[in-house]
Design an enzyme around this catalytic site. Structure first.
Site, PDB file in Angstrom:
ATOM      1  CG  ASP A   1      -8.182  -3.296 -36.019  1.00  0.00           C
ATOM      2  OD1 ASP A   1      -9.266  -3.013 -36.560  1.00  0.00           O
ATOM      3  OD2 ASP A   1      -8.036  -3.345 -34.786  1.00  0.00           O
TER       4      ASP A   1
ATOM      5  CG  MET B   1     -15.259  -2.816 -27.793  1.00  0.00           C
ATOM      6  SD  MET B   1     -17.012  -2.723 -28.223  1.00  0.00           S
ATOM      7  CE  MET B   1     -17.379  -1.019 -27.821  1.00  0.00           C
ATOM      8  NE  ARG B   2      -7.597  -0.083 -32.441  1.00  0.00           N
ATOM      9  CZ  ARG B   2      -7.045  -1.228 -32.077  1.00  0.00           C
ATOM     10  NH1 ARG B   2      -7.192  -2.299 -32.837  1.00  0.00           N
ATOM     11  NH2 ARG B   2      -6.359  -1.329 -30.975  1.00  0.00           N
ATOM     12  CB  ALA B   3     -15.162  -0.824 -35.810  1.00  0.00           C
TER      13      ALA B   3
END
Length: 688
Positions: A193, A274-276
């Site tokens: 990720d 929320m990283r995407a």
């Protein structure tokens, strides 16, 4: 020797685009390149540094401080006021898979700390990579303790070294680039990720493209300087484009409507966290700047989603980290970012089916018409299918085949569950992992030792002081400090956990062929595979059925591949137990030569029957005794079911000198229940 030019790489457009976008905006978070061996992954990454703009640094600072924003915690600081600046080329720092933690983080000079009372720190690879690229080839093979170091640095943007009460911290912001071959195992989800973008690469099947690749590579090997000169202008143009895009990036606008669409896209794609969303936004901004525009369009978001979403869809350890194109198209459509329709005069693409003729027969599967049957069908090669003798056709009772046996079809596995922990007894000295006890580089300190030739590591402070203290007067010490000699240094002996080789020897004969039974057996093996994945083990799979045994999966770190082979495994035929054990013994013999430090654990999954000939049982016992003589730790998972049991698997476990484990005992919950039951019914307990 000059590196291969970036612009000379053939056919790797997605990889080149992802690397270029990260060069424009390092905040994207790096690139993971997944693909088969021999696809120019490492060559392309190493060529990227020629495109990167030079870096402004404080002269003499080993940590590459930016003169415009000086790090106040820089170990080489302070850098007061407006320090002078100098320019150096951007760096590509390679992190070897086998590097030590001290080499990555840096190390303190223990001798100077003890004798002079000063903190002297040698920077590591993370300091060298600050404001540049950190490249890890075969990143999926990186040891767990180094993965933890990378995760900390990537999350905080800083590297911290804690040694014997001394703490040193410095900035460590870099573009993380990793390459890997999925056949050798997958990445931990946490590290996966952290990569902003991912691309899949594969060698082209077009003969003309492959010929061009060979033509350019041979020309480069014959004359590296001349070959690089031919592509110097193209590389310079790409470098100028990166510099222009970096300068344009702060002016690129991402309006609220596009932000909402990005959020809707990630929600429709069902990604975690929320990283995407942030990565897609940053990548879309970089792509707009790369194209010379000051506004983000739907096309920029589509490109960003194609690079940022696939590896974030992994739902369990055995799901491949990729996204189906249909799912991505659906998410883009729901977010209002779907592709524009084709022009009216463009013909519709042909369908996958035949243009004319009758429709496909709904009864025809991928392997032709189905005519019934299932695992463990009847026939002369499959007498051991669990049916009573009188329920077989008359012709088969007389030794004649009634009909041709149906093809063996795989039975899907049941749902996996948390398996009990199987360990190798004793203390090993293998690769750090999470299964059996071992002397490793991590863990609790249980002793001390003198360093041997070529062995380095973090010293044991107390033991070193204890060794040096009696010699201070003889060494003429006067005043504070301690005189330490190399002979005084002691290294700690640590006991932690190691990873093991888990070799499954799986009975796939007709006696295992009942559908519910095979599904339960596969679920148990799948659960043990999941446990092996979480404990960083290598796994292998030997199967035996019909006339012999085969190595279905050579020992590998790719537990995902083992799960796929298990799912597709058919059953049927006789039970050549001796051949299966013999094949497993040969695999273990070879692995002891290849990796002598990694201790094996043989897991035999069978009901104990041996029906491959009149001497099948004596031969199986003989091979089991050979395995016991080799000192092979073993566990026999007993698949026998029913009220009347022959206990053949338990006898096999006794001959192997291993543990006998009923199939229902593989689950950790079953083991806990058994312990609670025995405790509750023990004399003197409250339940008793």
């Amino acid at each position: 020797m000059r590196s291969y030019p970036f612009s000379a790489v053939v056919g790797m457009d997605d990889m080149a685009l992802a690397l270029s976008l990260c060069a424009v905006s390092p905040a994207i978070g790096g690139v993971l390149v997944r693909g088969e061996k021999g696809t120019a992954k490492s060559t392309t990454v190493r060529a990227l540094t020629a495109l990167l703009p030079p870096v402004e640094v404080v002269p003499g600072c080993r940590f590459s401080c930016d003169p415009g924003t000086v790090d106040p915690q820089c170990p080489d600081g302070p850098h007061p006021g407006a320090p002078p600046s100098s320019t150096r080329p951007a760096r590509l720092v390679e992190l070897p898979v086998g590097a030590s933690e001290d080499r990555v983080l840096g190390a303190l000079h223990l001798e100077r700390a003890l004798s002079e009372g000063v903190t002297s720190y040698d920077p590591g690879l993370l300091a060298a990579a600050h404001r540049g690229l950190l490249y890890v080839d075969e990143v999926n093979l990186l040891h767990d303790h180094l993965v933890d170091v990378l995760l900390d640095a990537a999350a905080m943007g800083r590297a911290t070294v804690e040694r014997e009460g001394v703490s040193v911290t410095h900035a460590a912001r870099f573009v993380l680039v990793g390459t890997m071959n999925p056949e050798e195992g997958e990445l931990r989800p946490q590290l996966l990720d952290r990569f902003g973008l991912t691309v899949e690469v594969a060698a082209s099947r077009d003969p003309q493209v492959r010929a061009e690749v060979m033509r350019r590579r041979l020309a480069y090997e014959a004359d590296p300087e001349g070959f690089a000169a031919r592509y110097a202008e193209a590389d310079a143009a790409l470098g100028a484009r990166v510099a222009q895009a970096r300068a344009l990036l702060p002016t690129v606008r991402l309006d609220d409507d596009m932000l909402v669409r990005i959020a809707a896209l990630c929600a429709a794609a069902e990604v975690d966290g929320m990283r995407a969303d942030l990565v897609i936004a940053r990548t879309a901004l970089a792509h707009a700047a790369w194209c010379g525009r000051t506004g983000v369009s739907a096309g920029d978001v589509r490109v960003a989603a194609r690079l940022a979403l696939p590896h974030r869809r992994r739902r369990n350890p055995f799901d491949p980290p990729q996204q189906d194109q249909a799912d991505l198209d659906r998410a883009l459509t729901e977010a209002g970012l779907d592709e524009p329709p084709p022009p009216a005069d463009e013909p519709e693409p042909p369908s996958d089916g035949p243009p004319d003729g009758p429709p496909d027969d709904p009864d025809d599967g991928p392997d032709g018409p189905t005519d019934g049957g299932g695992p463990g069908g009847s026939g002369p090669d499959q007498p051991d299918d669990g049916r009573p003798y009188r329920q077989r056709p008359a012709a088969e009772q007389n030794g004649e085949p009634a009909t041709a046996p149906p093809p063996a079809t795989p039975v899907p596995a049941g749902a996996p569950y948390r398996a009990r922990l199987l360990r190798v007894t004793g203390t090993g000295a293998g690769t750090a992992g999470r299964r059996s006890a071992a002397l490793t580089t991590t863990g609790r300190t249980v002793g001390e030792e003198r360093p041997t030739a070529g062995v380095t590591g973090r010293p044991h402070l107390v033991a070193t002081l204890r060794a040096a203290a009696p010699h201070q007067r003889a060494r003429g010490r006067r005043g504070p400090g301690l005189l330490v000699r190399p002979a005084d240094v002691r290294l700690p002996v640590r006991q932690g956990r190691e990873s093991n080789l888990i070799l499954f020897c799986l009975d796939a004969s007709g006696s295992m062929g009942a559908r519910q039974r095979v599904g339960a057996v596969k679920a148990a093996v799948l659960s043990l595979l999941l446990d092996a994945y979480q404990r960083r083990d290598k796994v292998g799979l030997v199967t035996f059925r019909a006339a012999g045994a085969e190595l279905a999966l050579p020992p590998t770190a790719s537990v995902d591949v083992a799960a796929a082979r298990l799912e597709a495994l058919p059953t049927g035929g006789r039970t050549p137990l001796a051949e299966g054990l013999l094949r497993a013994r040969e695999v273990l013999r070879v692995e002891r030569i290849r990796d002598p430090r990694r201790r094996p654990l043989l897991v035999v999954v069978t009901d104990g029957r041996a029906t491959s000939g009149p001497d099948a049982v004596p031969r199986a016992r003989h091979v089991a005794r050979l395995l016991a003589a080799d000192g092979t730790p073993a566990v026999v998972v007993d698949c026998e079911q029913g009220r009347i049991r022959m206990r053949l698997a338990a006898d096999l476990a006794a001959v192997l000198g291993g543990e006998h484990l009923p199939l229902e005992g593989v689950a950790a919950d079953a083991l806990a229940h058994a312990v609670r039951t025995r405790t509750a019914t023990r004399p003197g307990s409250e339940a008793a």
